[in-house]
Design a protein around this motif. Structure first.
Motif, PDB file in Angstrom:
ATOM      1  N   LYS A   1      30.886  42.020  55.805  1.00 11.67           N
ATOM      2  CA  LYS A   1      31.543  42.551  54.613  1.00 11.67           C
ATOM      3  C   LYS A   1      31.035  41.868  53.349  1.00 11.67           C
ATOM      4  O   LYS A   1      30.861  42.513  52.309  1.00 11.67           O
ATOM      5  CB  LYS A   1      33.060  42.362  54.732  1.00 11.67           C
ATOM      6  CG  LYS A   1      33.708  43.392  55.622  1.00 11.67           C
ATOM      7  CD  LYS A   1      35.170  43.091  55.856  1.00 11.67           C
ATOM      8  CE  LYS A   1      35.795  44.144  56.770  1.00 11.67           C
ATOM      9  NZ  LYS A   1      37.145  43.745  57.220  1.00 11.67           N
TER      10      LYS A   1
ATOM     11  N   LEU B   1      28.785  43.545  50.222  1.00 12.46           N
ATOM     12  CA  LEU B   1      29.072  43.458  48.791  1.00 12.46           C
ATOM     13  C   LEU B   1      27.914  42.811  48.037  1.00 12.46           C
ATOM     14  O   LEU B   1      27.439  43.330  47.022  1.00 12.46           O
ATOM     15  CB  LEU B   1      30.312  42.592  48.556  1.00 12.46           C
ATOM     16  CG  LEU B   1      31.663  43.241  48.363  1.00 12.46           C
ATOM     17  CD1 LEU B   1      32.717  42.171  48.292  1.00 12.46           C
ATOM     18  CD2 LEU B   1      31.679  44.081  47.100  1.00 12.46           C
TER      19      LEU B   1
ATOM     20  N   TYR C   1      36.547  48.318  47.512  1.00 10.77           N
ATOM     21  CA  TYR C   1      35.190  47.797  47.362  1.00 10.77           C
ATOM     22  C   TYR C   1      34.709  47.843  45.916  1.00 10.77           C
ATOM     23  O   TYR C   1      34.096  46.895  45.416  1.00 10.77           O
ATOM     24  CB  TYR C   1      34.278  48.641  48.252  1.00 10.77           C
ATOM     25  CG  TYR C   1      32.816  48.269  48.217  1.00 10.77           C
ATOM     26  CD1 TYR C   1      32.321  47.287  49.060  1.00 10.77           C
ATOM     27  CD2 TYR C   1      31.943  48.920  47.356  1.00 10.77           C
ATOM     28  CE1 TYR C   1      30.975  46.959  49.040  1.00 10.77           C
ATOM     29  CE2 TYR C   1      30.595  48.600  47.325  1.00 10.77           C
ATOM     30  CZ  TYR C   1      30.116  47.626  48.168  1.00 10.77           C
ATOM     31  OH  TYR C   1      28.804  47.297  48.149  1.00 10.77           O
TER      32      TYR C   1
ATOM     33  N   GLY D   1      40.093  43.481  45.000  1.00  6.73           N
ATOM     34  CA  GLY D   1      39.678  44.160  46.212  1.00  6.73           C
ATOM     35  C   GLY D   1      40.829  44.360  47.171  1.00  6.73           C
ATOM     36  O   GLY D   1      42.004  44.362  46.801  1.00  6.73           O
TER      37      GLY D   1
ATOM     38  N   ALA E   1      38.535  45.929  53.227  1.00  8.11           N
ATOM     39  CA  ALA E   1      37.113  46.101  52.939  1.00  8.11           C
ATOM     40  C   ALA E   1      36.498  44.897  52.246  1.00  8.11           C
ATOM     41  O   ALA E   1      35.306  44.636  52.395  1.00  8.11           O
ATOM     42  CB  ALA E   1      36.909  47.345  52.070  1.00  8.11           C
ATOM     43  N   THR E   2      37.260  44.160  51.466  1.00  6.92           N
ATOM     44  CA  THR E   2      36.656  43.032  50.762  1.00  6.92           C
ATOM     45  C   THR E   2      37.198  41.711  51.295  1.00  6.92           C
ATOM     46  O   THR E   2      37.346  40.746  50.558  1.00  6.92           O
ATOM     47  CB  THR E   2      36.894  43.115  49.245  1.00  6.92           C
ATOM     48  OG1 THR E   2      38.284  42.910  49.004  1.00  6.92           O
ATOM     49  CG2 THR E   2      36.451  44.442  48.688  1.00  6.92           C
TER      50      THR E   2
END
Lengths: 280, 354, 305
Positions: C83, C87, C165, C244, C249-250
């Motif tokens: 992850k 990013l 994200y 986030g 997701a973050t």
């Protein structure tokens, strides 16, 4: 020939790039202005601007977040970091700029790596060690942690200033009988004052805005403004958004003042340039 | 190829400052033309305007019947040699030379053949694969020349190419550049501030000052008949005397007086009444029985001849280059043949010697 | 006394009996000692300590590799690497990819260039926390960005840019791009402009001048800029939490490290995560610097000044 036409710039491209940069800068400014506008607003749910403006959030933030205490802690920590970084960094920068010795490149590397490794990577082991020695959670723990990037940074900023000074000046002083220490204090320090000021202000700004290391090592009584800001944002909903914004504006004002002063002394592109010119 | 390059009142200004004022010059194919002058005289500006690196503020440049001043540099196709050589540091000597051919989409076989012949022309075959950083200054200069000529340009522009070399190498490279110019039948425009270099190399010299063209002509012409005091100074007329005309001045032979002493002199142009200045070269001073009385101040022995500093009894100091043996303190009489004693109107400001 | 004689007399003096040398050693060297002590004590030692402690798991009878086994078997731990890379890598490529042409276009010194670099330092100075605070307002469904896009008719409904994200990616762009741009600007202005002029007279179009001259000479600077920008982005923390989805997701690797230390109080495991973070950064940096070996590295001027 400074005058010479740049042969490589088709005009349209240049304007496109400038337009993109302006767009970027405008967005950044709008992001900042959002915070300022919100900190003066009564409620801002629809519309371009809040319904009414009021300064009351600043008073509330001051009370709710105990900003007086936070600011005092911030000032104490920052000044301590600046003083120690200069006290340790200026002599080190002098030695690195003037002397040739075995293992010099290793020491240069030692001073560069902490600037390039992100604080969160080394912050956790550092916090572990500090908590074990009992310094973790105290002001001294925060100060010590902040020295890791600040001392090398002071060295990096000071080195070009020292290189500019003619070594023969020191030679002259020593011919007239001054000891090394006297030479350092009576000749070098006054000449280096602009550099020391620049380094001091830059370390100051970096320490005020250093979130990660302070966050990992601070206890409830040793939070700086930026960490207090983070906690209040993290606990969003507990307090009015506007008082958090007011706190953010206070933080912004402290760093921007420092930045404006610093820009009088140093060109930002030169500073970034210094980092790159060192061997990695 | 082309017959003639024509610059029609080309002008370049930067804000209020005119770096080049209305220059007219035409150059025939095969010529070696030098632009000569002190720094800031506009000679490099003229060259950059020609190459297209600097757009004109006014004027036109024609190559035969084609107007080229509107073209960008990459479409003019002139070869240029830069003062700092401007070799691509990440390419070997060979690749530097090949670059222009690649840009012209010359076939690979032709590229290799022409690069090889250019390398042998500048005598660098054994250094072909070295990077510029591994070459000496003179070798770098040769690569820069080879790179400029391999594209067979109608015109080669050289911007003080020898000024970064030491004295001995400079003389050697002078001959080298001339040899290449003659071998390939190039047309060359050569910018320099060194009058010896210009005199030694050029078919034609153009003297410039403060953006204005002063005089153009064959080296002998400029050396013997400089049109004004500035050109004279630049050509080595370092002795100056304030004089006045004793009769109405006009072009040709005339009589002037320097603090009461009469001298025979020459005016190359019509000159008006008023204060004059007489200029002559140290080489033209002769010791004679008549002439101006003087005392020898110092002597610098130079082998075949000596440079002598003389105090004139009428006032002023001059230099002479003579083969006579004299010693400081000797009293002599000096004279200058009338055809070598040139008079010009005296400028209002004090004269700045180059 | 002229400066030469002073210099000469000092030279002879230091050869004989300089007061600051003892047995041939320059005592001025001692000035570097406090600085070295700070770095060794507060940077090198904790790093080594963390490294060793990552192999000394807490709890009874734990295997020496237990922490690493745990990291690579628990999805909520090992997934953080992917992850974070997801990013950091795209944003870094974007930041550096934009910085190169932008720096190239703006490389001639001008007042505009100076003003721009001054404005660009602002987001760098404010830091991630404040940028996150601003983005929370600016990117909100009723924030200025969405409002402008809606008013202009470019959107039917507001974009969702927070708590996912995109919010984090945008914050990395805002703090990372100025840094990348400034570094590339200083590399680009360091290249001798006569090289491009020489290429132009040889027939190279502006595009070819960029591709054949500037780009190869910029590769060393490009790799260093990439590494530094990447490493900063990989260590993203406050904005990943605030903007986030820190549980989704973050959930970046620094969040995992923080949780281990301050929520589980498992310092040895926290150090393990930190070591994995450092190792990942090192691997990417190693790959990028390794690629650099294939390019020209040397002076970027075209001859003697």
């Amino acid at each position: 020939m400074d005058f010479i036409r740049d042969t490589m710039l088709p005009r349209a491209w240049r304007w496109f790039v400038i337009a993109c940069m302006v767009f970027f800068v405008i967005n950044v400014l709008l992001i900042i202005i959002s915070v300022v506008v919100s900190s003066f607003g009564t409620g801002w749910f629809t519309g371009w601007l809040p319904e009414q403006f009021t300064p009351k959030w600043y008073g509330e933030a001051w009370k709710e977040f105990q900003l007086q205490h936070v600011l005092l802690v911030t000032v104490e920590i920052t000044l301590a970091v600046v003083a120690i970084s200069l006290g340790v960094g200026v002599p080190a920068a002098y030695a690195l700029a003037r002397l040739q010795f075995k293992g010099k490149s290793l020491i240069m590397l030692l001073f560069l790596v902490p600037l390039m490794v992100p604080p969160i990577t080394y912050g956790i082991p550092l916090a572990t060690v500090l908590y074990q020695t009992g310094a973790g959670g105290t002001m001294w723990g925060v100060i010590l942690a902040n020295l890791v990037p600040s001392v090398p940074f002071a060295v990096l900023v000071m080195t070009p200033f020292i290189e500019q000074i003619d070594p023969r000046l020191e030679s002259a002083a020593r011919v007239f009988g001054a000891s090394s220490l006297t030479t350092f204090w009576r000749i070098l320090v006054p000449l280096l004052m602009p550099g020391i000021l620049a380094a001091g202000i830059l370390v100051l700004i970096r320490t005020i805005s250093m979130f990660e290391l302070t966050f990992l090592t601070a206890g409830p009584d040793s939070q700086t403004l930026i960490v207090a800001l983070y906690y209040s944002m993290f606990a969003a909903g507990v307090r009015a958004q506007q008082s958090v914004d007011a706190m953010a504006v206070i933080y912004m004002l402290t760093t921007m003042t420092g930045l404006l002063i610093a820009l009088r002394f140093v060109d930002p592109s030169q500073l970034v340039g210094r980092v790159k010119s060192q061997k990695v | 190829m082309f017959q003639q390059l024509e610059m029609k009142s080309i002008t370049r200004s930067f804000g209020d400052y005119q770096a080049l004022s209305s220059m007219n010059l035409s150059i025939k194919a095969g010529e070696f033309v030098s632009l000569l002058g002190p720094s800031g005289c506009g000679k490099s500006t003229a060259l950059n305007c020609l190459s297209g690196l600097l757009p004109l503020t006014a004027g036109e440049i024609w190559l035969d019947d084609r107007r080229i001043d509107t073209l960008p540099p990459e479409r003019r196709g002139f070869g240029m040699v830069f003062q700092n050589y401007a070799l691509f540091p990440h390419m070997s000597a060979k690749k530097n030379i090949r670059f222009g051919l690649e840009m012209r989409k010359v076939s690979a076989a032709d590229q290799s053949r022409r690069v090889d012949s250019a390398l042998s022309l500048v005598r660098l075959q054994q250094h072909a694969d070295k990077l510029p950083g591994q070459l000496s200054g003179g070798q770098q200069q040769r690569v820069a020349i080879a790179r400029a000529i391999v594209i067979e340009p109608p015109l080669v522009l050289m911007d003080e190419p020898l000024s970064n070399l030491d004295a001995a190498l400079r003389i050697e490279m002078r001959e080298e550049i001339l040899r290449i110019h003659q071998t390939l039948g190039l047309t060359t425009i050569y910018v320099t501030h060194d009058q010896d270099e210009a005199l030694a190399m050029s078919d034609r010299i153009v003297v410039m000052k403060e953006g204005v063209m002063q005089q153009q002509g064959a080296p002998q012409e400029l050396y013997n008949r400089p049109i004004n005091i500035d050109v004279a100074l630049f050509m080595g007329y370092r002795n100056l005397l304030d004089v006045t005309a004793t009769a109405a001045p006009r072009a040709g032979r005339l009589k002037v007086s320097h603090k009461g002493a009469d001298l025979d002199a020459t005016a190359l142009t019509d000159i008006a009444d008023g204060p004059l200045i007489a200029a002559f070269k140290p080489d033209d001073v002769v010791f004679s029985d008549s002439g101006l009385p003087a005392t020898v101040d110092s002597v610098i022995y130079g082998g075949r001849d000596s440079t002598v500093k003389l105090d004139l009894e009428h006032g002023g100091q001059i230099h002479a280059r003579v083969s006579d043996a004299v010693r400081p303190g000797d009293r002599v009489h000096v004279s200058v043949p009338a055809e070598h004693l040139l008079v010009y109107p005296r400028p209002a400001q004090p004269i700045a010697r180059p | 006394m002229t400066s030469e004689t002073i210099a000469a007399s000092t030279a002879s003096r230091s050869a004989n009996a300089d007061p600051s040398t003892v047995a041939g050693r320059d005592l001025r060297l001692l000035m570097i000692v406090p600085g070295v002590l700070v770095i060794v004590g507060l940077f090198v030692y904790p790093f080594i300590y963390g490294f060793i402690s990552s192999f000394n798991p807490q709890g009874e009878n734990a295997e020496w590799l237990a922490n690493y086994q745990r990291f690579f078997s628990e999805p909520r731990l090992y997934e953080t690497v992917g992850k974070t890379l997801w990013l950091a890598l795209p944003v870094t490529i974007l930041n550096v990819g934009l910085a190169v042409p932008f720096a190239f276009m703006l490389r001639t010194p001008s007042r505009g260039q100076r003003l721009l670099s001054t404005l660009l330092v602002i987001p760098m100075t404010l830091g991630t926390v404040l940028v996150a605070e601003g983005l929370m307002l600016y990117l909100a469904p009723n924030g200025w960005l969405n409002r402008s896009l809606l008013e202009l008719g470019l959107l039917g409904s507001p974009l969702r840019l927070l708590n996912n994200y995109w919010g984090v990616a945008l914050s990395l762009l805002i703090t990372g791009f100025p840094f990348a741009f400034m570094m590339m600007l200083s590399y680009t202005t360091g290249i001798d402009p006569t090289l491009a002029r020489a290429a132009a007279t040889l027939g190279a179009s502006p595009m070819e001048q960029f591709r054949r001259i500037y780009l190869p000479l910029l590769v060393p600077g490009l790799t260093i800029t990439f590494c530094l920008t990447f490493v900063q982005a990989f260590a993203v923390f406050p904005s990943a939490v605030l903007l986030g989805a820190p549980a989704g997701a973050t959930r970046v690797i620094s969040i995992a490290a923080y949780e281990m230390a301050y929520e589980e109080y498992n310092w040895s495991m926290a150090s393990t995560v930190a070591m994995v973070m450092g190792a990942t950064q090192l691997v990417i940096v190693g790959i990028v610097l390794g690629l650099r070996q294939f390019s020209y590295r040397g002076p970027v001027v075209g001859g003697k000044g």
